[in-house]
Motif scaffolding. Structure first.
Motif, PDB file in Angstrom:
ATOM      1  N   GLY A   7      -3.276   3.894  -2.907  1.00 48.25           N
ATOM      2  CA  GLY A   7      -4.112   2.708  -2.820  1.00 48.25           C
ATOM      3  C   GLY A   7      -3.312   1.465  -2.492  1.00 48.25           C
ATOM      4  N   ASP A  20      -7.605  -1.668  -6.909  1.00 52.25           N
ATOM      5  CA  ASP A  20      -7.714  -0.651  -5.856  1.00 52.25           C
ATOM      6  C   ASP A  20      -6.496   0.257  -5.814  1.00 52.25           C
ATOM      7  N   TYR A  21      -5.782   0.347  -6.944  1.00 55.50           N
ATOM      8  CA  TYR A  21      -4.567   1.170  -6.960  1.00 55.50           C
ATOM      9  C   TYR A  21      -4.650   2.201  -8.075  1.00 55.50           C
ATOM     10  N   GLU A  63       0.823  -1.205   0.000  1.00 60.66           N
ATOM     11  CA  GLU A  63       0.000   0.000   0.000  1.00 60.66           C
ATOM     12  C   GLU A  63       0.859   1.258   0.000  1.00 60.66           C
TER      13      GLU A  63
END
Length: 377
Positions: free
Chosen positions: A133, A155-156, A129
């Motif tokens: 993200g 999610d990045y 992380e």
């Protein structure tokens, strides 16, 4: 055994793909000097600066430069100290591919699905992380010391991966039309091809697309065998080569000797205009294998009508082949490092799904001429 598209086996209709893959996420090469290697791929192949990891980002062990062209991302990685696993890999193999990263929707599921089918773990599911993200990674071993990393990045929103920062440079030569990784070829040892064909079939759910035996891929002196494995949507294709008995040492044997083991032989990258791309590569100093000019005297008798003029193809040394679906244009670089190991293929598909079987004899005779110059034939 003739080159055939195995349409029955390759059909996934009605079957769940337990390892859906969206495409090639990146290819990581361990190299002696990542900074200089990045400069080479930018200058010669038209890649652009993308991301960097090293001392300035808190990475104390190795330095990585990421370069990009369209959908192709290469990571060039070098160690910052002696006695590292990266350094040991380079010492044994020279520059070469360590990671073939596959873009997936679920890295944890991909890991557990392959592990329960017999994969050997390289990296348990791990979350990385930063303020952009999170990315989930996992990994398994394949032939030699090569590994597959499963990359889940939904999610990045960062430039590449956590641990990397944007790499901005004033020097960015123009791209040359490379689009995506078409396929990547692995060279494995004597009697090992079917072992790794079974691995991709049973562990990763791939199907056998094509098969070539030593009668298909042979010259007066050398021979090899190859089978092509493809995932469900056809975006990932891995031909697997092994040596076959011949009068002299084959290109696969030479690779295995100098790489000191199994590994990636070549990366095939696609273009929509091979004449423009290869012209640019030649102008930038990339060396290619050449077939005798007599190849072009009869090639159109074999492949039929094509859209391109023959003369520029002949001048550049581009090969032509046809299958039931269409035709393709292809050319192969000489090895891009001191050892006669990894090289690149430039390919333009005009409908063809195959790999240029009609060019094998001319191509491998060209490789043999290079082997003879190196004293390794």
């Amino acid at each position: 055994m003739k080159e055939t598209v195995n349409k029955q086996q390759n059909s996934t209709e009605g079957m769940e793909d337990f390892l859906p893959i969206n495409g090639t996420d990146y290819v990581e090469l361990y190299v002696g000097n990542a900074k200089q290697a990045a400069h080479y791929y930018k200058t010669a192949f038209g890649f652009q600066s993308l991301a960097y990891s090293g001392l300035e980002t808190g990475n104390k062990d190795y330095e990585s430069y990421v370069v990009v062209q369209d959908k192709i991302r290469l990571i060039l990685t070098s160690p910052l100290h002696g006695g590292t696993p990266v350094g040991a890999h380079i010492d044994k193999h020279g520059d070469g591919v360590k990671v073939i990263a596959l873009w997936v929707d679920d890295a944890e599921k991909s890991y557990h699905e392959t592990m329960k089918r017999g994969a050997k773990s390289f990296m348990e599911p791990t979350v990385k992380e930063d303020d952009q993200g999170k990315v989930k990674l996992s990994g398994i071993h394949t032939y030699g010391e090569t590994v597959h990393i499963f990359v889940e990045r939904k999610d990045y929103h960062g430039i590449f991966l956590p641990g990397f920062r944007k790499w901005e440079t004033e020097y960015n030569p123009a791209p040359i039309g490379l689009k995506y990784v078409d396929h990547m070829v692995g060279n494995v040892g004597w009697g090992q091809m079917n072992k790794w064909v079974d691995f991709y079939a049973n562990v990763m759910g791939f199907t056998q697309l094509l098969s070539f035996d030593d009668k298909d891929i042979s010259t007066e002196y050398t021979a090899l065998m190859s089978k092509v494995m493809s995932n469900g949507n056809g975006r990932i294709k891995f031909p697997i080569n092994e040596p076959a008995e011949g009068k002299k040492k084959s290109q696969v044997e030479e690779y295995l000797d100098f790489y000191e083991g199994e590994g990636v032989q070549h990366i095939a990258v696609a273009t929509d205009n091979i004449i423009e791309t290869v012209s640019a590569l030649k102008n930038r100093g990339v060396d290619f294998l050449r077939v005798p000019s007599v190849y072009y005297d009869t090639v159109l008798d074999r492949v039929g009508e094509i859209d391109e003029e023959l003369e520029p193809l002949k001048n550049l040394g581009i090969l032509i082949d046809r299958d039931d679906e269409g035709y393709l244009l292809q050319i192969f670089t000489k090895p891009v490092e001191p050892r006669p190991t990894m090289f690149f293929e430039i390919i333009q598909r005009k409908g063809a799904k195959s790999f240029g079987k009609g060019n094998f004899k001319a191509l491998f005779e060209a490789i043999e001429r290079e082997q003879e110059l190196r004293g390794t034939l």
